[in-house]
Motif scaffolding. Structure first.
Motif, short mmCIF file in Angstrom:
data_model
loop_
_atom_site.label_atom_id
_atom_site.label_comp_id
_atom_site.label_asym_id
_atom_site.label_seq_id
_atom_site.Cartn_x
_atom_site.Cartn_y
_atom_site.Cartn_z
N GLN A 106 -53.16 59.32 14.09
CA GLN A 106 -52.57 58.40 13.13
C GLN A 106 -51.19 58.85 12.66
OE1 GLN A 106 -54.81 57.78 9.53
NE2 GLN A 106 -53.50 56.12 8.82
N PHE A 107 -51.08 60.12 12.25
CA PHE A 107 -49.83 60.60 11.68
C PHE A 107 -49.06 61.43 12.71
CE2 PHE A 107 -52.52 60.51 7.65
CZ PHE A 107 -52.10 59.22 7.33
N ARG A 108 -48.01 60.83 13.22
CA ARG A 108 -47.21 61.51 14.25
C ARG A 108 -46.11 62.38 13.65
NH1 ARG A 108 -45.54 56.88 18.40
NH2 ARG A 108 -45.10 55.77 16.47
N LYS A 109 -45.81 62.17 12.37
CA LYS A 109 -44.78 62.99 11.72
C LYS A 109 -45.25 63.39 10.32
CE LYS A 109 -40.28 62.05 11.93
NZ LYS A 109 -38.95 61.44 11.58
N LEU A 110 -45.17 64.68 10.02
CA LEU A 110 -45.47 65.22 8.70
C LEU A 110 -44.21 65.86 8.13
CD1 LEU A 110 -48.49 64.73 9.20
CD2 LEU A 110 -48.93 67.04 8.38
N ILE A 111 -43.75 65.37 6.99
CA ILE A 111 -42.58 65.94 6.32
C ILE A 111 -43.07 66.71 5.10
CG2 ILE A 111 -40.35 65.43 5.24
CD1 ILE A 111 -40.46 62.69 6.72
N LEU A 112 -42.85 68.01 5.10
CA LEU A 112 -43.30 68.87 4.00
C LEU A 112 -42.10 69.29 3.17
CD1 LEU A 112 -45.75 71.14 6.05
CD2 LEU A 112 -46.22 68.92 4.98
N ILE A 113 -42.07 68.89 1.90
CA ILE A 113 -40.97 69.26 1.01
C ILE A 113 -41.52 70.18 -0.08
CG2 ILE A 113 -39.23 68.43 -0.61
CD1 ILE A 113 -38.92 65.96 1.02
N GLU A 114 -41.09 71.43 -0.05
CA GLU A 114 -41.63 72.48 -0.94
C GLU A 114 -40.54 73.00 -1.87
OE1 GLU A 114 -43.54 74.64 -3.08
OE2 GLU A 114 -44.81 73.83 -1.47
N SER A 115 -40.87 73.11 -3.15
CA SER A 115 -39.89 73.56 -4.15
C SER A 115 -39.97 75.06 -4.43
CB SER A 115 -40.08 72.78 -5.45
OG SER A 115 -41.38 72.99 -5.98
N THR A 116 -41.06 75.73 -4.03
CA THR A 116 -41.24 77.16 -4.32
C THR A 116 -41.03 77.98 -3.05
OG1 THR A 116 -42.85 76.61 -6.06
CG2 THR A 116 -42.84 78.88 -5.25
N GLU A 117 -40.12 78.94 -3.14
CA GLU A 117 -39.74 79.76 -1.99
C GLU A 117 -40.92 80.54 -1.42
OE1 GLU A 117 -37.53 81.34 0.97
OE2 GLU A 117 -36.74 79.89 -0.49
N HIS A 118 -41.86 80.92 -2.29
CA HIS A 118 -43.01 81.74 -1.88
C HIS A 118 -43.77 81.13 -0.71
CE1 HIS A 118 -46.56 84.37 -2.46
NE2 HIS A 118 -47.26 83.27 -2.24
N PHE A 119 -43.86 79.79 -0.65
CA PHE A 119 -44.68 79.13 0.35
C PHE A 119 -43.93 78.83 1.66
CE2 PHE A 119 -46.46 77.70 -3.78
CZ PHE A 119 -47.69 78.32 -3.69
N MET A 120 -42.63 79.03 1.67
CA MET A 120 -41.84 78.62 2.82
C MET A 120 -42.22 79.33 4.13
SD MET A 120 -40.10 76.08 1.97
CE MET A 120 -39.05 75.95 3.42
N PRO A 121 -42.47 80.66 4.14
CA PRO A 121 -42.83 81.29 5.43
C PRO A 121 -44.06 80.68 6.08
CG PRO A 121 -42.24 82.96 3.81
CD PRO A 121 -42.30 81.66 3.07
N ARG A 122 -45.08 80.39 5.27
CA ARG A 122 -46.30 79.80 5.84
C ARG A 122 -46.04 78.40 6.37
NH1 ARG A 122 -51.98 80.12 2.68
NH2 ARG A 122 -51.41 82.29 2.94
N LEU A 123 -45.24 77.62 5.65
CA LEU A 123 -44.93 76.27 6.11
C LEU A 123 -44.06 76.30 7.37
CD1 LEU A 123 -44.24 74.54 2.66
CD2 LEU A 123 -46.35 74.54 4.01
N GLN A 124 -43.17 77.29 7.45
CA GLN A 124 -42.36 77.43 8.66
C GLN A 124 -43.22 77.77 9.87
OE1 GLN A 124 -39.43 76.49 9.06
NE2 GLN A 124 -38.43 76.52 7.06
N GLU A 125 -44.31 78.50 9.64
CA GLU A 125 -45.25 78.79 10.73
C GLU A 125 -45.86 77.49 11.26
OE1 GLU A 125 -48.22 81.58 9.62
OE2 GLU A 125 -46.78 83.15 9.07
N MET A 126 -46.20 76.56 10.33
CA MET A 126 -46.72 75.26 10.77
C MET A 126 -45.69 74.52 11.61
SD MET A 126 -48.81 73.67 7.54
CE MET A 126 -50.21 74.51 6.82
N HIS A 127 -44.45 74.61 11.19
CA HIS A 127 -43.38 73.96 11.97
C HIS A 127 -43.27 74.58 13.37
CE1 HIS A 127 -39.57 72.27 13.18
NE2 HIS A 127 -39.02 73.47 13.23
N SER A 128 -43.44 75.92 13.43
CA SER A 128 -43.37 76.61 14.73
C SER A 128 -44.51 76.18 15.64
CB SER A 128 -43.41 78.12 14.52
OG SER A 128 -42.32 78.55 13.73
N LEU A 129 -45.69 75.95 15.06
CA LEU A 129 -46.84 75.52 15.85
C LEU A 129 -46.73 74.07 16.29
CD1 LEU A 129 -49.74 77.20 13.81
CD2 LEU A 129 -48.95 77.85 16.09
N TYR A 130 -46.14 73.23 15.42
CA TYR A 130 -45.99 71.79 15.72
C TYR A 130 -44.53 71.39 15.52
CZ TYR A 130 -51.01 72.17 14.68
OH TYR A 130 -52.33 72.54 14.63
N PRO A 131 -43.62 71.86 16.35
CA PRO A 131 -42.17 71.65 16.12
C PRO A 131 -41.75 70.19 16.10
CG PRO A 131 -42.57 72.53 18.32
CD PRO A 131 -43.87 72.60 17.60
#
Length: 471
Positions: A106-131
């Motif tokens: 159903q969802f072909r694109k996920l846009i994640l907007i994060e305001s706290t720097e602490h969570f960015m490395p983990r979210l970048q890992e998701m981007h690396s897995l699903y670029p």
């Protein structure tokens, strides 16, 4: 001497009791903090675990359990949507994000907007897995009004950069994306209204649908009926219901979101007691989207006039319709009193929605009509007596009168829009153009809704002073 000794013993006894209570309170707080650290410390930064706020603009889903519960509540609403793009506000450790990733078909694109720097490395890992599927941005979407204001000052591209991955569609087409998250910021919702009115920011890209968890007082303020009283039923309530379709989904426990909420200390003398005492231990999970036929109800070029008409006439809770309109178009009163047009009723949008299921004081979302006339207008009828649909009808009547083109209303509107060109910040918008409402629930005093220690909202003059200092 005996009396003095008794007094000293009494004072010492009270001191011992106070010290004991303080020690027990400190011990309880330490135990509570230790429990939170053991439960969430691996995923969340300490500042989110130690702070307790009465009103938090950005909130995070605390664990996988509440994420599963929210996913279950949203399941039927997500299934009926044809949209293939989701924007998640502050995904944090990604508890809800995992459920969205599971909906690969159903969802072909996920846009994640994060305001706290602490969570960015983990979210970048998701981007690396699903670029190709997951896009990550570091920014504060809840503070979009601030970014828009800064862009206005220096001609920047902050809003455009933050929303660069959002698909663009025409307003009368299907929704361009779904927005999920938890928001406790009242200025965020005022920005959405102004974005629709002035065709800027988020709603300049399409008619996105939002499914958000929000504090009960904000939702009740946006969706209440005029039966609740003028202190809550204000111009923002009328504008929101004219512009958006909305639906209540479920209640979710506030304690399962971070940062945690401070304990409420309800004051019996507070004007907003009946609102603040409704479900303070919950957030309301709701959905809303702009009306597809909005530009049929009110042409796009008339939306600023509709906004000004409603804001200006709701400046005071007791403004009377005929005397106010006759200041702009003298002699128009008899047309309203002798109106013989048949009224067109409005109907609920979601026929299967149970009224008993709705939060107290909130209304079902209904269709809007430009022919929903208030029955029996007289010189004593107040603007607060009108429903949002009746207010839209009144504006449509006013707009069609032959004197409208030469009325002083247009001069006032033009003057206001010129001021907005130099302001454009929703936090100072109303005050800087002298549209602050009497006891308005504005961005400066929204804490009166979410906090329980204030007895009354600030007066407009004081609010204007604070706003200028802020800017």
């Amino acid at each position: 001497m005996i009396t003095l000794r008794c007094s000293l013993r009494l004072c010492n006894g009270r001191r011992i009791q106070n010290v004991t209570k303080c020690y027990q309170s400190t011990k309880a707080k330490r135990a509570e903090h230790a429990e939170r650290m053991s439960r969430y410390g691996m995923e969340f930064p300490e500042k989110l675990l130690t702070k307790k706020l009465k009103s938090a603009a950005n909130m995070y889903i605390a664990d996988a359990g509440i994420a599963q519960q929210i996913n279950n509540y949203l399941e039927p609403h997500l299934k009926e949507s044809k949209c293939d793009t989701v924007l998640e506000l502050n995904p944090g450790p990604g508890h809800l994000t995992r459920h969205l990733l599971d909906r690969e078909s159903q969802f072909r694109k996920l846009i994640l907007i994060e305001s706290t720097e602490h969570f960015m490395p983990r979210l970048q890992e998701m981007h690396s897995l699903y670029p190709d599927r997951v896009k990550v941005h570091h920014g504060d979407l809840v503070g979009l009004h601030k970014l828009a204001f800064m862009d206005k000052i220096d001609n920047g591209m902050r809003v455009a950069d933050l929303l660069c991955d959002v698909p663009q569609k025409a307003f009368n087409e299907d929704i361009n994306m779904l927005v999920l998250g938890a928001v406790g910021s009242y200025p965020f919702f005022k920005h959405l209204i102004n974005s629709l009115i002035f065709q800027s920011s988020l709603y300049n890209l399409g008619r996105c649908e939002m499914m958000l968890a929000m504090p009960p007082p904000i939702y009740i303020h946006l969706t209440c009926s005029n039966d609740i009283g003028y202190l809550i039923y204000r111009s923002t309530s009328v504008l929101f219901q004219i512009l958006f379709e909305h639906r209540f989904i479920a209640k979710v426990p506030r304690e399962l979101f971070l940062p945690q909420q401070s304990n409420f200390n309800l004051s019996k003398s507070s004007k907003l007691l009946k609102i603040k005492s409704i479900n303070p231990e919950y957030l309301y999970l709701v959905k809303f989207k702009p009306r597809r036929n909005l530009h049929e109800l009110c042409p796009i070029q008339d939306l600023p006039a509709l906004w000004f008409f409603i804001k200006q006439n709701f400046v005071s809770r007791r403004n009377r319709i005929i005397p106010n309109l006759e200041k702009w178009i003298p002699g128009c009163g008899p047309r309203l009193i002798i109106n013989q047009n048949a009224s067109e009723p409005v109907t609920p949008i979601y026929a299967n929605e149970s009224v008993e299921h709705l939060p107290q004081y909130s209304m079902q979302s209904s269709t809007m009509s430009t022919r929903n006339y208030f029955p029996g207008i007289n010189i004593y009828t107040q603007f607060g007596d009108l429903t949002p649909s009746q207010m839209l009808t009144l504006f449509t009547q006013f707009r069609r009168w032959p004197e409208y083109g030469e009325s002083s209303f247009l001069a006032s509107l033009e003057n206001t829009l010129l001021k907005l060109e130099s302001v454009t910040d929703e936090q100072v918008l109303d005050e800087s153009v002298n549209l602050a409402e009497e006891d308005d629930i504005s961005s400066e005093n929204v804490d009166e809704l979410l906090e329980a220690n204030e007895e009354a909202a600030p007066k407009p003059a004081k609010s204007r002073k604070k706003t200028k200092q802020t800017v």
